[in-house]
Write a protein that holds these residues in place. Structure first.
Motif, PDB file in Angstrom:
ATOM      1  N   GLY A 103       0.928  -1.108  -0.147  1.00  0.00           N
ATOM      2  CA  GLY A 103      -0.270   0.255  -0.179  1.00  0.00           C
ATOM      3  C   GLY A 103       0.670   1.157  -0.222  1.00  0.00           C
ATOM      4  N   SER A 106       3.412   1.302  -3.859  1.00  0.00           N
ATOM      5  CA  SER A 106       2.709   1.439  -4.802  1.00  0.00           C
ATOM      6  C   SER A 106       1.682   2.868  -5.198  1.00  0.00           C
ATOM      7  N   ALA A 107       1.052   3.339  -3.591  1.00  0.00           N
ATOM      8  CA  ALA A 107       0.421   4.612  -3.765  1.00  0.00           C
ATOM      9  C   ALA A 107       1.871   5.682  -3.676  1.00  0.00           C
ATOM     10  N   LEU A 110       3.440   5.746  -7.905  1.00  0.00           N
ATOM     11  CA  LEU A 110       2.846   6.301  -8.694  1.00  0.00           C
ATOM     12  C   LEU A 110       2.377   7.671  -8.806  1.00  0.00           C
TER      13      LEU A 110
ATOM     14  N   VAL B  87      -4.470   7.371 -10.487  1.00  0.00           N
ATOM     15  CA  VAL B  87      -3.682   6.572 -11.064  1.00  0.00           C
ATOM     16  C   VAL B  87      -3.778   6.231  -9.450  1.00  0.00           C
ATOM     17  N   GLY B  88      -2.676   7.115  -8.329  1.00  0.00           N
ATOM     18  CA  GLY B  88      -2.964   6.729  -6.869  1.00  0.00           C
ATOM     19  C   GLY B  88      -3.160   5.979  -6.395  1.00  0.00           C
ATOM     20  N   VAL B  89      -4.484   6.365  -6.304  1.00  0.00           N
ATOM     21  CA  VAL B  89      -5.821   5.686  -5.463  1.00  0.00           C
ATOM     22  C   VAL B  89      -6.089   4.543  -5.841  1.00  0.00           C
ATOM     23  N   SER B  92      -3.055   2.167  -6.200  1.00  0.00           N
ATOM     24  CA  SER B  92      -2.487   0.909  -5.108  1.00  0.00           C
ATOM     25  C   SER B  92      -3.534  -0.025  -4.386  1.00  0.00           C
ATOM     26  N   ALA B  95      -3.274  -3.060  -5.901  1.00  0.00           N
ATOM     27  CA  ALA B  95      -2.573  -3.814  -5.402  1.00  0.00           C
ATOM     28  C   ALA B  95      -2.346  -4.407  -4.572  1.00  0.00           C
ATOM     29  N   VAL B  96      -2.457  -3.530  -3.070  1.00  0.00           N
ATOM     30  CA  VAL B  96      -3.335  -3.969  -2.074  1.00  0.00           C
ATOM     31  C   VAL B  96      -3.943  -5.226  -2.406  1.00  0.00           C
TER      32      VAL B  96
END
Lengths: 228, 122
Positions: A103, A106-107, A110, B87-89, B92, B95-96
């Motif tokens: 978490g 990746s955040a 990105l 994109v980030g939210v 991720s 991904a989690v």
């Protein structure tokens, strides 16, 4: 302005009413998640009345307060499934830790890749954990707590609404993997959704939510020194 | 009402612990830990709290609505960072979900466990 709108009962009635309607709609239209329909109803009513959102939030303070005992209540499904949890304890700890690291990394990656601002970067890192933990972490890092709350809510809604279909497609259907994934990725929203799936999924989700809050808080301690 | 009072009390105790000892976890998670301790230590009996707890956890989403409304109000203010945030939210979150679920499945002890899961969740 009409006086009754400024009584907290207005905000509470609107919220509980919208929630009840949203559940009714959900029993007919399965794909429409009640959190989306209830929020849409409230936002439309507030917009029509030109009612300030800050005042609405003040009126529904009782509900945000009750989130505390509601979180405590998650101890019941965890306790009831203590035997299964004990059998899986290593697996639970490893998967939640892997999820917490994923978490944060990746955040961060990105946001850096898409050239987001430094403020966004610091505020998005703790987004997988529930907002009270996210606020604390964000504040200690120098991020913006309001942004962190929003990221953690959007993450919760996204995970709660689209998570189950994604997990099913990825072949992660057993209640333990399902619950752990939902609780790690989408904290309370994921746990609420997992409880609808099964009590086993809900209890593992609640467990993952609490554990990922703890592991994420701990993982950030070295980051404070590195980023600080 | 006894169950409800117990849950409120543990919630309050969690907040108190957070404020007094500055433990870096929110009050409600600390309250949950204390409550689990009380259940395992048999200080609190399951039947005292089960009904109230089921009522609260069954409607957990209701308590999140005010946060969603607050978050929705901030969306128009994102401006130039909107793409990066989306994109980030989104990236991720998935991904989690995938990493946690996959690791959990791969590390699960293998012996008739699937069968047991089905029975417990039925």
């Amino acid at each position: 302005m009409i006086v009754f709108l400024h009584d907290p009962l207005f905000g509470l009635t609107l919220t509980v009413g919208a929630y009840a309607i949203a559940r009714g709609i959900h029993s007919r239209i399965r794909w429409l998640h009640p959190i989306l329909s209830s929020s849409a109803i409230i936002l439309i009513v507030l917009a029509l009345l030109r009612f300030p959102i800050a005042e609405f939030q003040g009126e529904v303070g009782l509900l945000t307060t009750l989130l505390g005992p509601a979180t405590v209540a998650l101890g019941v499904p965890i306790y009831k499934h203590r035997r299964l949890i004990r059998e899986r304890v290593a697996s639970v700890l490893i998967s939640v830790l892997a999820g917490s690291v994923t978490g944060i990394c990746s955040a961060g990656a990105l946001v850096l890749l898409t050239r987001g601002s430094h403020e966004v970067l610091l505020s998005i890192l703790p987004k997988s954990v529930s907002s009270p933990i996210g606020i604390e972490i964000s504040r200690s890092l120098g991020g913006t707590p309001e942004l962190s709350v929003m990221f953690s809510v959007v993450t919760g809604v996204l995970g709660g609404v689209l998570g189950p279909a994604f997990l099913y497609r990825s072949g992660l259907r057993d209640p333990v993997s399902f619950g752990l994934a939902m609780g790690s990725a989408a904290h309370g929203f994921g746990t609420a959704r997992s409880l609808q799936e099964s009590e086993t999924a809900g209890s593992f989700s609640a467990l993952a939510m609490g554990l990922s809050g703890i592991t994420t808080s701990l993982l950030f301690i070295p980051l404070y020194f590195w980023l600080g | 009402m006894r169950g409800f009072a117990i849950l409120l009390g543990f919630g309050l105790a969690g907040v108190l612990l957070h404020d007094v000892l500055h433990v870096p976890l929110p009050g409600n998670v600390l309250g949950l830990l204390l409550f689990l301790g009380a259940l395992f230590g048999k200080v609190v009996k399951l039947e005292w709290v089960e009904e109230s707890a089921n009522l609260l956890t069954g409607h957990l989403l209701l308590f999140f609505i005010p946060y969603v409304i607050g978050a929705a109000a901030l969306i128009p203010l994102l401006g130039a960072n909107a793409v990066s945030i989306v994109v980030g939210v989104v990236g991720s979150t998935f991904a989690v979900l995938w990493v946690t679920g996959t690791v959990a499945k791969k590390t699960a002890p293998k012996n008739k466990k699937e069968e047991q899961d089905d029975r417990l969740s039925a």
